[in-house]
Write a protein that holds these residues in place. Structure first.
Motif, PDB file in Angstrom:
ATOM      1  N   GLU A 148      -3.333  53.840  93.946  1.00 47.24           N
ATOM      2  CA  GLU A 148      -1.977  54.196  94.377  1.00 47.24           C
ATOM      3  C   GLU A 148      -1.501  55.468  93.675  1.00 47.24           C
ATOM      4  OE1 GLU A 148       2.251  51.957  95.129  1.00 47.24           O
ATOM      5  OE2 GLU A 148       1.001  51.239  93.487  1.00 47.24           O
ATOM      6  N   SER A 149      -1.756  55.553  92.402  1.00 47.15           N
ATOM      7  CA  SER A 149      -1.364  56.732  91.631  1.00 47.15           C
ATOM      8  C   SER A 149      -2.076  57.979  92.152  1.00 47.15           C
ATOM      9  CB  SER A 149      -1.675  56.507  90.148  1.00 47.15           C
ATOM     10  OG  SER A 149      -1.377  57.648  89.414  1.00 47.15           O
ATOM     11  N   ASP A 150      -3.355  57.856  92.425  1.00 43.48           N
ATOM     12  CA  ASP A 150      -4.117  58.987  92.976  1.00 43.48           C
ATOM     13  C   ASP A 150      -3.495  59.473  94.282  1.00 43.48           C
ATOM     14  OD1 ASP A 150      -5.929  58.867  90.901  1.00 43.48           O
ATOM     15  OD2 ASP A 150      -7.556  57.996  92.086  1.00 43.48           O
TER      16      ASP A 150
ATOM     17  N   LEU B 146      -9.139  65.667 100.200  1.00 49.52           N
ATOM     18  CA  LEU B 146      -9.988  65.487  99.024  1.00 49.52           C
ATOM     19  C   LEU B 146      -9.621  64.215  98.274  1.00 49.52           C
ATOM     20  CD1 LEU B 146     -10.056  69.144  97.651  1.00 49.52           C
ATOM     21  CD2 LEU B 146     -11.846  67.967  98.945  1.00 49.52           C
ATOM     22  N   VAL B 147      -8.334  63.979  98.159  1.00 48.14           N
ATOM     23  CA  VAL B 147      -7.858  62.776  97.470  1.00 48.14           C
ATOM     24  C   VAL B 147      -8.289  61.527  98.238  1.00 48.14           C
ATOM     25  CG1 VAL B 147      -5.809  61.500  96.725  1.00 48.14           C
ATOM     26  CG2 VAL B 147      -5.892  63.989  96.474  1.00 48.14           C
TER      27      VAL B 147
ATOM     28  N   ALA C 192      -2.161  66.577  93.083  1.00 45.78           N
ATOM     29  CA  ALA C 192      -1.763  67.896  93.572  1.00 45.78           C
ATOM     30  C   ALA C 192      -2.841  68.487  94.482  1.00 45.78           C
ATOM     31  CB  ALA C 192      -1.511  68.828  92.391  1.00 45.78           C
ATOM     32  N   GLU C 193      -3.971  67.810  94.566  1.00 53.43           N
ATOM     33  CA  GLU C 193      -5.061  68.291  95.409  1.00 53.43           C
ATOM     34  C   GLU C 193      -4.731  68.104  96.887  1.00 53.43           C
ATOM     35  OE1 GLU C 193      -9.270  67.437  93.772  1.00 53.43           O
ATOM     36  OE2 GLU C 193      -8.040  65.698  93.241  1.00 53.43           O
TER      37      GLU C 193
ATOM     38  N   VAL D 287     -10.662  58.529  96.901  1.00 53.53           N
ATOM     39  CA  VAL D 287     -10.192  57.140  96.901  1.00 53.53           C
ATOM     40  C   VAL D 287     -11.145  56.259  97.708  1.00 53.53           C
ATOM     41  CG1 VAL D 287      -8.357  55.625  97.746  1.00 53.53           C
ATOM     42  CG2 VAL D 287      -7.781  57.664  96.432  1.00 53.53           C
ATOM     43  N   LEU D 288     -11.601  56.746  98.836  1.00 51.01           N
ATOM     44  CA  LEU D 288     -12.556  55.980  99.638  1.00 51.01           C
ATOM     45  C   LEU D 288     -13.845  55.716  98.862  1.00 51.01           C
ATOM     46  CD1 LEU D 288     -12.058  57.621 103.145  1.00 51.01           C
ATOM     47  CD2 LEU D 288     -11.497  55.262 102.503  1.00 51.01           C
ATOM     48  N   ASN D 289     -14.314  56.718  98.130  1.00 50.40           N
ATOM     49  CA  ASN D 289     -15.512  56.529  97.306  1.00 50.40           C
ATOM     50  C   ASN D 289     -15.270  55.492  96.213  1.00 50.40           C
ATOM     51  OD1 ASN D 289     -17.119  58.346  98.700  1.00 50.40           O
ATOM     52  ND2 ASN D 289     -16.500  60.070  97.434  1.00 50.40           N
TER      53      ASN D 289
END
Length: 82
Positions: free
Chosen positions: A34-36, A46-47, A41-42, A51-53
């Motif tokens: 959730e924090s990611d 990419l985020v 800022a990316e 997260v999926l990985n």
């Protein structure tokens, strides 16, 4: 539409985090995810890929109850739709 999907993801994460049957390590993992998603800022793509990985690695590395796996896969599915 993208914002709606993010809100659905956050709602699902919140739902799982507040489930009393969910272990602390899963709740901490979800807080990280959730924090990611909220604070990075990316570029969002990419985020989301990162997260999926993390979700995939977490599911594969743990002996998780089926209902937790289903929730995590639902979160991944929502993110993939972005």
């Amino acid at each position: 539409m993208e914002i709606e999907i993010f809100e659905e993801v956050f709602q699902k994460i919140s739902e799982v985090k507040h489930d009393s049957l969910v272990s602390k390590n899963i709740k901490e993992f979800l807080e990280t995810i959730e924090s990611d998603l909220r604070n990075s800022a990316e570029e969002k793509s990419l985020v989301i890929n990162r997260v999926l990985n993390k979700l995939e690695e977490f599911i594969e590395s743990k002996d998780l109850p089926s209902y937790i796996i289903i929730h995590l896969l639902n979160i991944a599915s929502m993110l993939e739709s972005l």
